[in-house]
Design a protein around this motif. Structure first.
Motif, PDB file in Angstrom:
ATOM      1  N   TYR A 115       0.699  -1.143  -0.066  1.00 56.26           N
ATOM      2  CA  TYR A 115       0.068  -0.050   0.127  1.00 56.26           C
ATOM      3  C   TYR A 115       0.795   1.063   0.019  1.00 56.26           C
ATOM      4  O   TYR A 115       1.963   1.197   0.703  1.00 56.26           O
ATOM      5  N   LEU A 116       0.381   2.104  -0.748  1.00 58.30           N
ATOM      6  CA  LEU A 116       1.282   3.479  -0.698  1.00 58.30           C
ATOM      7  C   LEU A 116       0.563   4.143   0.086  1.00 58.30           C
ATOM      8  O   LEU A 116      -0.617   4.662  -0.154  1.00 58.30           O
ATOM      9  N   GLY A 117       1.194   5.129   1.223  1.00 60.70           N
ATOM     10  CA  GLY A 117       0.481   5.827   2.159  1.00 60.70           C
ATOM     11  C   GLY A 117       0.673   7.021   1.877  1.00 60.70           C
ATOM     12  O   GLY A 117       1.405   7.703   1.119  1.00 60.70           O
ATOM     13  N   SER A 118      -0.197   8.067   2.346  1.00 60.11           N
ATOM     14  CA  SER A 118      -0.167   9.532   2.229  1.00 60.11           C
ATOM     15  C   SER A 118       1.118   9.951   2.544  1.00 60.11           C
ATOM     16  O   SER A 118       1.594  11.335   2.512  1.00 60.11           O
ATOM     17  N   ASN A 119       1.825   9.295   3.465  1.00 57.87           N
ATOM     18  CA  ASN A 119       3.583   9.666   3.862  1.00 57.87           C
ATOM     19  C   ASN A 119       4.370   9.354   2.920  1.00 57.87           C
ATOM     20  O   ASN A 119       5.468   9.634   3.284  1.00 57.87           O
ATOM     21  N   GLY A 120       4.053   8.968   1.759  1.00 57.31           N
ATOM     22  CA  GLY A 120       4.962   8.600   0.729  1.00 57.31           C
ATOM     23  C   GLY A 120       5.515   7.155   1.041  1.00 57.31           C
ATOM     24  O   GLY A 120       6.748   6.851   0.306  1.00 57.31           O
ATOM     25  N   ASP A 126      -1.421  -7.111   5.622  1.00 57.77           N
ATOM     26  CA  ASP A 126      -2.200  -8.187   5.466  1.00 57.77           C
ATOM     27  C   ASP A 126      -3.502  -8.010   4.945  1.00 57.77           C
ATOM     28  O   ASP A 126      -4.221  -8.912   4.421  1.00 57.77           O
ATOM     29  N   PHE A 127      -4.223  -6.990   5.178  1.00 61.51           N
ATOM     30  CA  PHE A 127      -5.705  -6.930   5.099  1.00 61.51           C
ATOM     31  C   PHE A 127      -5.893  -6.290   3.671  1.00 61.51           C
ATOM     32  O   PHE A 127      -4.943  -5.826   2.992  1.00 61.51           O
ATOM     33  N   SER A 128      -7.089  -6.531   3.173  1.00 63.35           N
ATOM     34  CA  SER A 128      -7.349  -6.394   1.615  1.00 63.35           C
ATOM     35  C   SER A 128      -8.541  -5.154   1.586  1.00 63.35           C
ATOM     36  O   SER A 128      -9.304  -5.133   2.284  1.00 63.35           O
TER      37      SER A 128
END
Length: 226
Positions: A115-120, A126-128
């Motif tokens: 996952y790409l976070g807003s923090n870069g 593990d969750f979908s």
């Protein structure tokens, strides 16, 4: 006269002994306490326990000796953290308030989905979440944030994006949740997207599956999905 001076000296000396004794008692009783409480707000229980365990490895003899840089480095090593605030509450408590990052997209890196976070940061989790758009290709993080800003400033919302396709030529295609593809140029992306969106919701173009805005001031419509 000499007797009066002697009496004054004795009185001052007595007062000095009394005050000095009181101060000595206070300083002897004043002992810096070990850090007893580490309150972490904003993380899940498991994540909180992991961070607390790492902080417990620091020198916790007293709150004055704890290195703020060590705390900062430990907190920032957690890819889920967006923002944080550290408060030292004397004599023995540390409060850490954490704001978790927001997941913006999914991307495959070296065969694993992150996952790409807003923090870069890229976050293994593990969750979908099938509501997040998927990034195909290998853009730099800043290139993703650039196209997201273009989308956010356009007439569509980011929630309408199903997939983002990034090409070696450094340009993007957007796939909307209604399966329409919008092809964008490398430069003047915001102008091209807004021009393409003029055709998106018009009744006469409801069969269109692809809007090609790669050529400046020109739109190509196709009812086939390419």
């Amino acid at each position: 006269m000499q007797q009066r001076k002697s009496k004054k000296i004795l009185i001052y000396f007595f007062l000095l002994l009394v005050v000095g004794s009181i101060n000595n008692i206070n300083f002897n009783d004043l002992k810096l306490q070990n850090v007893k409480n580490i309150n972490i707000v904003g993380l899940d229980i498991e994540e909180k326990l992991i961070l607390q365990k790492k902080i417990n490895n620091f020198n916790l003899n007293n709150i004055f000796y704890i290195s703020k840089n060590d705390l900062i480095n430990e907190i920032e090593s957690n890819s889920l953290v967006e923002k944080y605030f550290i408060f030292k509450r004397y004599p023995s408590t540390i409060d850490i308030n954490i704001e978790k990052t927001k997941f913006l997209a999914k991307i495959n890196k070296n065969g694993q989905v992150f996952y790409l976070g807003s923090n870069g940061k890229f976050i293994k989790n593990d969750f979908s979440n099938n509501q997040l758009p998927y990034i195909f290709g290998s853009p730099e993080v800043i290139e993703f944030f650039d196209i997201k800003e273009v989308i956010d400033k356009s007439k569509i919302t980011y929630k309408e994006i199903k997939n983002l396709y990034f090409y070696p030529s450094r340009r993007w295609d957007l796939e909307l949740r209604n399966n329409i593809i919008i092809k964008l140029p490398k430069d003047n992306t915001n102008l091209a997207l807004n021009l393409a969106l003029e055709f998106l919701y018009k009744e006469e173009f409801k069969e269109v599956k692809m809007i090609d805005a790669r050529i400046k001031n020109q739109i190509i419509l196709d009812d086939r999905k390419n």
